[in-house]
Motif scaffolding. Structure first.
Motif, short mmCIF file in Angstrom:
data_model
loop_
_atom_site.label_atom_id
_atom_site.label_comp_id
_atom_site.label_asym_id
_atom_site.label_seq_id
_atom_site.Cartn_x
_atom_site.Cartn_y
_atom_site.Cartn_z
N ALA A 17 72.53 -60.75 17.02
CA ALA A 17 73.47 -60.54 15.92
C ALA A 17 74.71 -59.79 16.42
CB ALA A 17 72.80 -59.77 14.78
N PHE A 18 74.49 -58.81 17.28
CA PHE A 18 75.59 -58.03 17.86
C PHE A 18 76.54 -58.94 18.63
CE2 PHE A 18 77.07 -55.31 21.49
CZ PHE A 18 77.85 -54.43 20.76
N ALA A 19 75.97 -59.85 19.43
CA ALA A 19 76.78 -60.77 20.23
C ALA A 19 77.60 -61.71 19.33
CB ALA A 19 75.89 -61.58 21.16
N VAL A 20 76.98 -62.22 18.27
CA VAL A 20 77.71 -63.11 17.36
C VAL A 20 78.75 -62.31 16.57
CG1 VAL A 20 77.51 -64.69 15.39
CG2 VAL A 20 75.83 -64.78 17.25
N ALA A 21 78.44 -61.05 16.25
CA ALA A 21 79.41 -60.19 15.56
C ALA A 21 80.64 -59.96 16.44
CB ALA A 21 78.77 -58.87 15.16
N ILE A 22 80.42 -59.82 17.76
CA ILE A 22 81.54 -59.69 18.69
C ILE A 22 82.42 -60.93 18.60
CG2 ILE A 22 82.18 -59.64 21.14
CD1 ILE A 22 79.77 -57.79 21.61
N CYS A 23 81.77 -62.09 18.57
CA CYS A 23 82.52 -63.36 18.45
C CYS A 23 83.30 -63.42 17.14
CB CYS A 23 81.56 -64.55 18.55
SG CYS A 23 80.77 -64.69 20.16
N LYS A 24 82.68 -62.97 16.08
CA LYS A 24 83.37 -62.93 14.78
C LYS A 24 84.58 -62.03 14.87
CE LYS A 24 81.62 -65.44 11.49
NZ LYS A 24 82.46 -66.53 10.96
N GLY A 25 84.41 -60.86 15.49
CA GLY A 25 85.53 -59.94 15.65
C GLY A 25 86.66 -60.54 16.46
N VAL A 95 81.16 -71.37 22.02
CA VAL A 95 79.91 -72.12 22.18
C VAL A 95 78.78 -71.39 21.46
CG1 VAL A 95 78.20 -72.95 23.82
CG2 VAL A 95 80.62 -73.20 24.33
N ALA A 96 78.74 -70.07 21.56
CA ALA A 96 77.67 -69.29 20.93
C ALA A 96 77.65 -69.49 19.43
CB ALA A 96 77.82 -67.81 21.26
N VAL A 97 78.79 -69.35 18.81
CA VAL A 97 78.84 -69.48 17.35
C VAL A 97 78.67 -70.93 16.94
CG1 VAL A 97 80.25 -69.12 15.30
CG2 VAL A 97 80.20 -67.39 17.07
N ASP A 98 79.34 -71.86 17.63
CA ASP A 98 79.23 -73.26 17.27
C ASP A 98 77.82 -73.79 17.48
OD1 ASP A 98 81.84 -73.33 16.54
OD2 ASP A 98 82.57 -74.33 18.34
N VAL A 119 70.56 -66.54 9.67
CA VAL A 119 69.23 -67.13 9.88
C VAL A 119 69.00 -67.41 11.36
CG1 VAL A 119 67.79 -69.16 9.45
CG2 VAL A 119 69.01 -68.09 7.55
N ALA A 120 69.98 -68.03 11.99
CA ALA A 120 69.83 -68.42 13.40
C ALA A 120 69.64 -67.22 14.31
CB ALA A 120 71.04 -69.23 13.84
N THR A 121 70.33 -66.12 14.04
CA THR A 121 70.21 -64.95 14.91
C THR A 121 68.97 -64.11 14.59
OG1 THR A 121 71.67 -63.66 13.46
CG2 THR A 121 72.68 -64.74 15.37
N SER A 122 68.28 -64.41 13.50
CA SER A 122 67.11 -63.61 13.13
C SER A 122 65.78 -64.34 13.26
CB SER A 122 67.27 -63.09 11.69
OG SER A 122 67.31 -64.16 10.78
N ILE A 123 65.78 -65.57 13.73
CA ILE A 123 64.53 -66.32 13.88
C ILE A 123 63.57 -65.59 14.81
CG2 ILE A 123 63.55 -68.44 14.87
CD1 ILE A 123 64.71 -68.85 12.08
N ASP A 124 64.10 -65.00 15.88
CA ASP A 124 63.26 -64.26 16.82
C ASP A 124 62.50 -63.13 16.11
OD1 ASP A 124 64.39 -65.86 18.72
OD2 ASP A 124 65.66 -64.31 19.59
N ALA A 125 63.12 -62.54 15.11
CA ALA A 125 62.50 -61.42 14.40
C ALA A 125 61.26 -61.86 13.63
CB ALA A 125 63.52 -60.78 13.45
N LEU A 126 61.19 -63.14 13.28
CA LEU A 126 60.00 -63.67 12.61
C LEU A 126 58.77 -63.50 13.50
CD1 LEU A 126 59.23 -65.36 10.00
CD2 LEU A 126 59.37 -67.34 11.48
N ALA A 127 58.92 -63.84 14.78
CA ALA A 127 57.82 -63.70 15.74
C ALA A 127 57.46 -62.24 15.95
CB ALA A 127 58.20 -64.35 17.07
N VAL A 128 58.46 -61.36 15.94
CA VAL A 128 58.19 -59.93 16.09
C VAL A 128 57.40 -59.42 14.89
CG1 VAL A 128 59.25 -57.64 16.27
CG2 VAL A 128 60.11 -59.52 17.64
N GLY A 129 57.69 -59.95 13.71
CA GLY A 129 56.93 -59.57 12.52
C GLY A 129 55.46 -59.93 12.65
#
Length: 197
Positions: A17-25, A95-98, A119-129
């Protein structure tokens, strides 16, 4: 699980999420606290919500696989970590965001764009749950903590993206992947009695 361990996992999970937020910025012409807050809220809410879903899925199978739960935790965290490290080699924000959302890297904070990215950046968190269910983690404080950490780091990411640009994106993903692999290894070695912290 200690607060420090939870913090380390939260930071590791939030790196996508941090990496995509950088892209958004990078893509926003004007940054303000409201825009950064919107990005943080989307990513924080989903990064906290996905482990909750994973936890309830994991609880369903917990009694059937307790003898191998440490291996499952290790494998899930290692796979997530390795994938994040692989993604860190692709340093292009476009490329990351697209790739994640099939959206342009403009300053759009529309529900559709942000929902798909979150959703895409948090799918990994499902497995951690699921891992949390096997480790009997107190889930409500854990997911709240993960959400707050992700919210904060996402807001910071938007600011970093607007100021410093792309160079931090790949480093953030690499660090997040490395952290999750180390935490998975620690769980495995703890269970085997090789380490005890």
């Amino acid at each position: 699980m200690s607060l420090l361990e939870l913090f380390i996992i939260a930071v590791g999970l939030s790196m996508d999420a941090f990496a995509v937020a950088i892209c958004k910025g990078l893509s926003m012409k004007k940054i303000n606290i409201k825009k950064a807050g919107i990005v943080g809220l989307y990513f924080g809410a989903f990064q906290g919500g996905m482990p909750l879903i994973g936890y309830f899925l994991g609880v369903q199978f917990q009694d059937k696989i307790t003898s191998v739960d440490h291996w499952i935790a290790f494998i899930l965290l290692a796979i997530i970590g390795i994938n994040m490290i692989k993604e860190s080699r692709n340093s292009s924000c476009e490329v990351a965001v697209d790739t994640v959302a099939d959206v342009n890297t403009d300053n759009s904070l529309s529900f559709k764009n942000m929902f798909v990215l979150a959703v895409a950046t948090s799918i990994d968190a499902l497995a951690v749950g699921i891992t949390f269910a096997f480790l009997n983690v107190n889930i409500i404080p854990a997911v709240s903590f993960i959400g707050i950490v992700t919210f904060t780091l996402s807001m910071i990411g938007v600011r970093i993206g607007s100021v410093f640009g792309e160079k931090f994106k790949s480093r953030a993903e690499f660090a997040g992947g490395f952290i999750l692999i180390i935490m998975g290894l620690k769980i495995l070695l703890n269970h085997a009695g090789i380490i005890n912290f």
